[in-house]
Design an enzyme around this catalytic site. Structure first.
Site, short mmCIF file in Angstrom:
data_model
loop_
_atom_site.label_atom_id
_atom_site.label_comp_id
_atom_site.label_asym_id
_atom_site.label_seq_id
_atom_site.Cartn_x
_atom_site.Cartn_y
_atom_site.Cartn_z
N ASP A 295 0.84 -1.19 0.00
CA ASP A 295 0.00 0.00 0.00
C ASP A 295 0.88 1.25 0.00
O ASP A 295 1.71 1.42 0.90
CB ASP A 295 -0.89 -0.02 1.25
CG ASP A 295 -2.09 0.91 1.15
OD1 ASP A 295 -2.14 1.73 0.22
OD2 ASP A 295 -2.99 0.80 2.00
N ASP A 296 0.74 2.08 -1.02
CA ASP A 296 1.50 3.33 -1.14
C ASP A 296 2.99 3.07 -1.38
O ASP A 296 3.84 3.89 -1.01
CB ASP A 296 1.36 4.19 0.12
CG ASP A 296 0.00 4.83 0.26
OD1 ASP A 296 -0.94 4.40 -0.43
OD2 ASP A 296 -0.14 5.76 1.08
N CYS B 61 -6.07 4.97 -3.25
CA CYS B 61 -6.29 3.55 -2.99
C CYS B 61 -7.52 2.95 -3.67
O CYS B 61 -7.40 2.02 -4.47
CB CYS B 61 -6.39 3.33 -1.48
SG CYS B 61 -4.91 3.79 -0.56
N HIS C 36 -10.30 -2.01 -1.43
CA HIS C 36 -10.39 -0.99 -0.40
C HIS C 36 -11.64 -1.27 0.43
O HIS C 36 -12.72 -1.45 -0.12
CB HIS C 36 -10.47 0.41 -1.00
CG HIS C 36 -10.24 1.48 0.02
ND1 HIS C 36 -8.98 1.92 0.37
CD2 HIS C 36 -11.10 2.18 0.79
CE1 HIS C 36 -9.08 2.85 1.30
NE2 HIS C 36 -10.36 3.02 1.58
N ASP D 211 -0.60 -0.42 -5.07
CA ASP D 211 -1.74 0.27 -5.68
C ASP D 211 -1.34 1.58 -6.34
O ASP D 211 -2.01 2.05 -7.27
CB ASP D 211 -2.87 0.50 -4.67
CG ASP D 211 -2.40 1.11 -3.36
OD1 ASP D 211 -1.20 1.39 -3.21
OD2 ASP D 211 -3.26 1.30 -2.47
N HIS D 212 -0.26 2.20 -5.90
CA HIS D 212 0.26 3.43 -6.49
C HIS D 212 1.53 3.80 -5.73
O HIS D 212 1.93 3.10 -4.80
CB HIS D 212 -0.75 4.58 -6.41
CG HIS D 212 -1.43 4.68 -5.08
ND1 HIS D 212 -0.78 5.09 -3.96
CD2 HIS D 212 -2.69 4.36 -4.69
CE1 HIS D 212 -1.60 5.04 -2.92
NE2 HIS D 212 -2.76 4.59 -3.34
#
Length: 525
Positions: free
Chosen positions: A20-21, A59, A113, A309-310
């Site tokens: 995540d992130d 997200c 999410h 996710d990014h």
């Protein structure tokens, strides 16, 4: 292609790991600071996509887009307030597709999410054979559990902790790893193939991590971002004012001016230290998970996919968090381990022995199987399906709201045939987008609700440039007005890899607009 077809004729298990992130701050992406030996070890036996991009750097929209293989303009999810099955179309997800083909599918941690975007159920029972597992300790993530310099507990951004002192004596990613290992053990003697998705919460803020990981990154060795200032020619609509950081107790004490800051340099160094420490903590959990896969004898029959996710800004362009179209926010790691294809089956020895990052923090990454061409997260669904031994979904028609199973991405399985994939396809491109409520930074610029979106920034990333147009958007009709330009960005990446010099005003844009027309028709009207 025949060789590849033979190699994937038998169905493989799938271990799908999502951070995540997580930006590409990993050793295997040639990052000089981050210590990620377990992910690097995975990458050394995998195919690594060096330039993979998310479709929206936040997200819920990104995860929904990747797991349905539909772009945000098709899911119509740009915020956190709708469920695609009722909001846009009853699209088949990646795990749902595997479940429909006889797989046992199950989710641990953060994959979809949670909340409204996945119908408060992680899309169960559509996507999963059993209800998704969420670690009980996650409920404390935003509570006052971080010990401050005053000895009191706060809801801080920087939150390195003694795990034994935390509620329950654990942390979410520790719990998720334990549950994922338990699930792997339960599948050892089962003939039904599995699709196990494991979502780690870190390095997402707050940086609530075991304090020992900070020792890997002495503060005196930390450096600032190479481009910590807001570019002079950056359109104000493009800037994200990182409101989620500003809400944390320790950041509020700094009294940082809105919207541009800046954050004091000593605190910037601490943010970067904590981010990298969170990466190493997450890497250790990946190592535990892969080590269990190996020890249980499952590595030779299980495809492993690792992604995020990014990305996340660490002070580049004066920005923090995600919420933008820059490379640091949209670029993600994408790694495929396919037994018998990317690496030989390990008949002797271990495939993924656990590496204790606190003891052995560096791993020399050697792998000639890399893909430099631009790919997207909407490509994951068809590629995973094909490589697991299933038929990849067919490409979506121009208007696909009523089509339940199709892909707006591309099946990248053909790239796995070649030991070397160094050539750069000039016209390979990815599309990302980000919504804004106004032309200038607002308190809701990072996360505008659908009803408040007035501008949509469409970004085209080719090998040698990034081109972004900020266009008028109608949230009621989902229509974009290409003649209503609120700002533009053009970065020539050969000379400006950090995307710091906007040369938009210096170029004829007709050719660029022709390439923007490659977007699905639903986007531009």
């Amino acid at each position: 292609m025949n060789c590849l077809c033979v190699l994937v004729s038998e169905r493989r298990n799938v271990l799908f790991i999502m951070a995540d992130d997580l930006r590409t701050s990993l050793g295997c992406y040639r990052h000089s600071v981050a210590k990620s030996p377990n992910i690097d070890q995975l990458a050394s036996k995998s195919q690594v996509f060096l330039h993979a991009y998310a479709q929206q750097a936040v997200c819920a929209p990104s995860r929904t887009s990747m797991l349905t293989s539909r772009r945000p303009d098709t899911t119509r999810l740009y915020d956190f307030n709708s469920y695609w099955r009722t909001h846009s179309g009853n699209y088949t997800t990646l795990p749902q597709y595997f479940k429909s083909r006889g797989y046992f599918t199950t989710s641990v941690g953060k994959i979809f999410h949670p909340g409204i975007p996945s119908n408060h159920s992680d899309d169960f029972p559509y996507s999963w054979s059993t209800p998704a597992f969420h670690p009980a300790s996650f409920r404390y993530e935003k509570e006052k559990v971080c010990k401050g310099e005053d000895g009191k507990l706060h809801a801080n951004l920087l939150c390195a902790v003694n795990v034994a002192e935390q509620p329950g004596g654990t942390l979410p990613d520790l719990e998720s790893t334990d549950e994922a290992v338990r699930l792997l053990k339960s599948r050892v003697n089962d003939d039904v193939p599995f699709f196990l998705a494991v979502g780690f919460h870190k390095p997402h803020i707050p940086f609530r991590i075991p304090q020992e990981y900070l020792s890997l990154y002495p503060i005196e060795q930390m450096t600032l971002a190479p481009d910590p200032d807001v570019p002079s020619l950056l359109p104000p609509v493009a800037y994200n004012p990182w409101m989620d950081l500003r809400k944390r107790d320790d950041v509020q004490k700094l009294n940082i001016s809105f919207p541009y800051g800046p954050i004091p340099k000593d605190f910037q160094l601490r943010i970067r230290q904590h981010y990298y420490a969170a990466v190493s903590y997450m890497d250790a959990q990946v190592g535990r998970l892969l080590g269990a896969l190996d020890e249980l004898g499952l590595a030779n029959g299980t495809m492993v996919v690792f992604t995020s996710d990014h990305g996340w800004s660490l002070g580049e362009h004066g920005e923090w968090a995600k919420y933008s179209n820059f490379d640091v926010s949209t670029r993600v790691p994408l790694i495929f381990y396919v037994p018998g294809v990317t690496g030989r089956d390990s008949l002797r020895g271990s495939t993924f022995p656990f590496i204790n990052v606190l003891v052995q923090s560096e791993l020399v990454f050697k792998n000639e199987r890399v893909v430099k061409n631009v790919v997207e997260l909407v490509d994951v669904f068809p590629t995973v399906s094909h490589l697991a031994g299933l038929k990849a979904p067919r490409p979506c028609p121009d208007f696909s709201f009523q089509v339940e199973l199709c892909t707006e991405g591309k099946n990248r399985a053909s790239t796995f045939q070649h030991r070397h994939k160094e050539q750069r396809i000039t016209e390979a491109m990815s599309f990302s987008q980000y919504p804004r409520p106004a032309d200038t930074p607002q308190v809701n610029s990072d996360l505008p609700d659908l009803k408040d979106i007035t501008v949509m920034g469409y970004s085209l990333r080719c090998w040698d440039y990034r081109y972004t147009l900020w266009l008028g958007f109608n949230p009621k009709t989902f229509q974009v007005n290409v003649s209503d330009v609120h700002g533009g960005e053009l970065y020539m990446l050969t000379d400006d890899p950090g995307e710091d010099r906007n040369v938009y005003d210096n170029f004829d844009h007709r050719a660029m607009m022709g390439k923007m027309a490659s977007l699905p028709p639903v986007s531009l009207h």
